[in-house]
Design a protein around this motif. Structure first.
Motif, mmCIF file in Angstrom:
data_model
loop_
_atom_site.group_PDB
_atom_site.id
_atom_site.type_symbol
_atom_site.label_atom_id
_atom_site.label_comp_id
_atom_site.label_asym_id
_atom_site.label_seq_id
_atom_site.Cartn_x
_atom_site.Cartn_y
_atom_site.Cartn_z
ATOM 1 N N ALA A 178 1.243 -1.063 -0.202
ATOM 2 C CA ALA A 178 0.002 -0.011 -0.229
ATOM 3 C C ALA A 178 0.468 1.626 0.055
ATOM 4 O O ALA A 178 1.676 1.113 -0.828
ATOM 5 C CB ALA A 178 -1.012 -0.185 0.836
ATOM 6 N N GLU A 179 0.288 2.162 0.871
ATOM 7 C CA GLU A 179 1.543 3.643 0.678
ATOM 8 C C GLU A 179 2.652 2.936 2.099
ATOM 9 O O GLU A 179 3.065 4.438 2.037
ATOM 10 C CB GLU A 179 0.426 5.058 0.958
ATOM 11 C CG GLU A 179 0.280 4.504 2.430
ATOM 12 C CD GLU A 179 -1.716 4.027 2.449
ATOM 13 O OE1 GLU A 179 -1.834 4.957 3.547
ATOM 14 O OE2 GLU A 179 -1.225 4.115 1.770
ATOM 15 N N LEU A 180 2.495 1.800 2.694
ATOM 16 C CA LEU A 180 3.358 2.264 4.064
ATOM 17 C C LEU A 180 4.598 1.943 2.879
ATOM 18 O O LEU A 180 4.824 0.009 2.931
ATOM 19 C CB LEU A 180 3.508 0.703 4.788
ATOM 20 C CG LEU A 180 1.832 1.357 5.737
ATOM 21 C CD1 LEU A 180 1.294 0.770 6.214
ATOM 22 C CD2 LEU A 180 1.808 2.353 6.157
ATOM 23 N N ALA A 227 1.938 0.382 14.440
ATOM 24 C CA ALA A 227 0.345 -0.068 15.077
ATOM 25 C C ALA A 227 0.821 0.671 16.482
ATOM 26 O O ALA A 227 -0.516 0.215 16.394
ATOM 27 C CB ALA A 227 0.751 -1.683 14.611
ATOM 28 N N ARG A 228 1.784 0.136 17.534
ATOM 29 C CA ARG A 228 1.556 0.286 19.089
ATOM 30 C C ARG A 228 2.035 2.174 19.026
ATOM 31 O O ARG A 228 1.491 2.536 19.256
ATOM 32 C CB ARG A 228 3.339 -0.314 19.454
ATOM 33 C CG ARG A 228 3.011 0.294 20.594
ATOM 34 C CD ARG A 228 4.955 0.479 21.216
ATOM 35 N NE ARG A 228 5.945 0.619 20.259
ATOM 36 C CZ ARG A 228 6.468 0.821 20.011
ATOM 37 N NH1 ARG A 228 7.568 -0.088 21.201
ATOM 38 N NH2 ARG A 228 7.346 1.070 19.634
ATOM 39 N N ASP A 229 2.568 2.855 17.672
ATOM 40 C CA ASP A 229 3.357 3.997 18.340
ATOM 41 C C ASP A 229 1.560 5.026 17.581
ATOM 42 O O ASP A 229 1.481 6.034 17.839
ATOM 43 C CB ASP A 229 4.444 4.363 17.458
ATOM 44 C CG ASP A 229 5.651 4.586 17.640
ATOM 45 O OD1 ASP A 229 5.346 3.715 18.968
ATOM 46 O OD2 ASP A 229 6.655 4.203 17.840
ATOM 47 N N GLY A 230 0.516 3.908 16.674
ATOM 48 C CA GLY A 230 -0.476 4.585 16.253
ATOM 49 C C GLY A 230 -1.322 4.467 16.693
ATOM 50 O O GLY A 230 -2.644 5.640 16.977
ATOM 51 N N LEU A 259 -1.922 -8.539 8.220
ATOM 52 C CA LEU A 259 -3.055 -8.019 8.984
ATOM 53 C C LEU A 259 -2.747 -7.259 10.020
ATOM 54 O O LEU A 259 -2.753 -5.674 10.279
ATOM 55 C CB LEU A 259 -3.443 -9.471 10.604
ATOM 56 C CG LEU A 259 -4.234 -10.530 9.603
ATOM 57 C CD1 LEU A 259 -4.660 -11.679 11.157
ATOM 58 C CD2 LEU A 259 -5.751 -10.109 9.264
ATOM 59 N N LEU A 260 -1.219 -7.417 10.331
ATOM 60 C CA LEU A 260 -0.887 -6.208 10.870
ATOM 61 C C LEU A 260 -0.245 -4.959 10.343
ATOM 62 O O LEU A 260 -0.430 -3.812 10.628
ATOM 63 C CB LEU A 260 1.478 -6.591 11.455
ATOM 64 C CG LEU A 260 1.464 -6.623 12.517
ATOM 65 C CD1 LEU A 260 2.725 -7.513 12.384
ATOM 66 C CD2 LEU A 260 1.013 -5.913 13.399
ATOM 67 N N VAL A 261 -0.267 -4.967 9.155
ATOM 68 C CA VAL A 261 -0.971 -4.085 7.981
ATOM 69 C C VAL A 261 -2.033 -3.225 8.011
ATOM 70 O O VAL A 261 -1.936 -1.558 8.148
ATOM 71 C CB VAL A 261 -0.030 -3.836 6.619
ATOM 72 C CG1 VAL A 261 -0.612 -3.441 5.776
ATOM 73 C CG2 VAL A 261 1.631 -4.905 6.309
ATOM 74 N N TYR A 269 -5.671 1.047 8.757
ATOM 75 C CA TYR A 269 -7.190 0.505 8.856
ATOM 76 C C TYR A 269 -7.576 0.758 10.576
ATOM 77 O O TYR A 269 -8.792 0.910 10.878
ATOM 78 C CB TYR A 269 -7.867 -0.002 8.108
ATOM 79 C CG TYR A 269 -7.346 0.390 7.068
ATOM 80 C CD1 TYR A 269 -8.177 0.669 6.102
ATOM 81 C CD2 TYR A 269 -7.592 -1.866 6.064
ATOM 82 C CE1 TYR A 269 -7.748 1.292 5.186
ATOM 83 C CE2 TYR A 269 -6.803 -1.194 5.054
ATOM 84 C CZ TYR A 269 -6.860 -0.231 4.210
ATOM 85 O OH TYR A 269 -7.129 -0.011 2.962
ATOM 86 N N GLY A 270 -6.505 0.736 11.974
ATOM 87 C CA GLY A 270 -7.079 1.036 12.643
ATOM 88 C C GLY A 270 -7.600 -0.058 13.468
ATOM 89 O O GLY A 270 -7.074 -1.339 13.118
#
Length: 270
Positions: free
Chosen positions: A104-106, A132-135, A245-247, A252-253
């Protein structure tokens, strides 16, 4: 090149239909598509699966061969299973790739590692856990559970295999079905939007299952006939779905947090 129709947007870029010298083309604009172009060309080098021709790439634009859609028949699915096995057999120099990765864009780290478990944990799982943790999508308890699962991966990943040439983001939306050229009229699969690298072949198969690829059973049956899988491959599917799934959690949170933690629990139970 002339843009003939706008097709909307996806992630950070816009999509268009265009024309070059009377030839219909697909155009993406608004990002650096170097990784996608490199991946498509590398997959094409294997001469196994169909991928769209890269016509132009650079200056925030990617121009590809236009793919006219068809339906996914059982015969096309069986053909795709055999072709995917051939793609994987084409192999790779190592686990990783010589270009910077994207999904994607990551951004995605393609730095080579000596073995697949190390590559998967260090280059695929842990960077996205931190993101994901930092977000705020994962808690400290979630991270601890994921780290425990990561510690198990070398033990539960099955027999060692050489690096396969994989698509890397082979969910159903990245498999188009089209009529073959040459007048046969038969359908075949065309792979788009790769995150291609040297990886584990079970990753592509697990991605096909993640969101339910059409005709999945004929694909898998034909693949396994052409390239048998090591015992326990079905039980390892959640491990290979761990990264995508991590992505999705990063993109998408919390909507995908439950699915991620379910996969983690299944890894811990292997």
């Amino acid at each position: 090149m002339r843009i003939t129709r706008d097709l909307g947007s996806s992630h950070a870029w816009t999509l268009h239909e265009g024309e070059i010298d009377g030839r219909r083309v697909f155009v993406k604009r608004g990002a650096d598509f170097a990784s996608e172009a490199a991946g498509l060309r590398w997959l094409a080098e294997a001469g196994a699966v169909a991928v769209p021709e890269v016509i132009e790439a650079g200056d925030g634009t990617l121009v590809l061969e236009w793919i006219e859609p068809a339906h996914a028949s059982a015969a096309a699915a069986e053909r795709f299973g055999r072709e995917l096995a051939e793609l994987h057999r084409a192999g790779a120099p190592g686990f990783g790739a010589p270009w910077p990765g994207h999904i994607a864009e990551l951004p995605m780290d393609n730095t080579p590692d000596p073995d697949w478990p190390s590559f998967y944990v260090r280059r695929r799982v842990l960077p996205f856990v931190r993101l994901a943790r930092d977000g705020g999508a994962l808690t400290a308890a979630d991270v601890k559970l994921i780290e425990e699962a990561c510690d198990l991966i070398p033990e539960v990943c099955g027999p060692a295999e050489p690096p396969s040439r994989i698509h890397g983001d082979l969910w159903s939306g990245n498999v188009l079905w089209t009529a073959s050229s040459g007048g046969s009229g038969a359908e075949r699969a065309v792979l788009i939007d790769p995150a291609a690298h040297g990886g584990h072949r079970e990753t592509d198969l697990a991605m096909l299952a993640l969101f339910g690829a059409p005709q999945l059973n004929p694909i898998l049956a034909a693949y396994r006939e052409a390239a048998p899988l090591a015992d326990g491959w079905r039980e390892r599917v959640p491990m290979h779905q761990f990264h995508p799934l991590l992505v999705h959690v990063c993109l998408y949170g919390e909507a995908y947090r439950g699915s991620l933690l379910s996969a983690v629990s299944q890894i811990l139970a292997l």
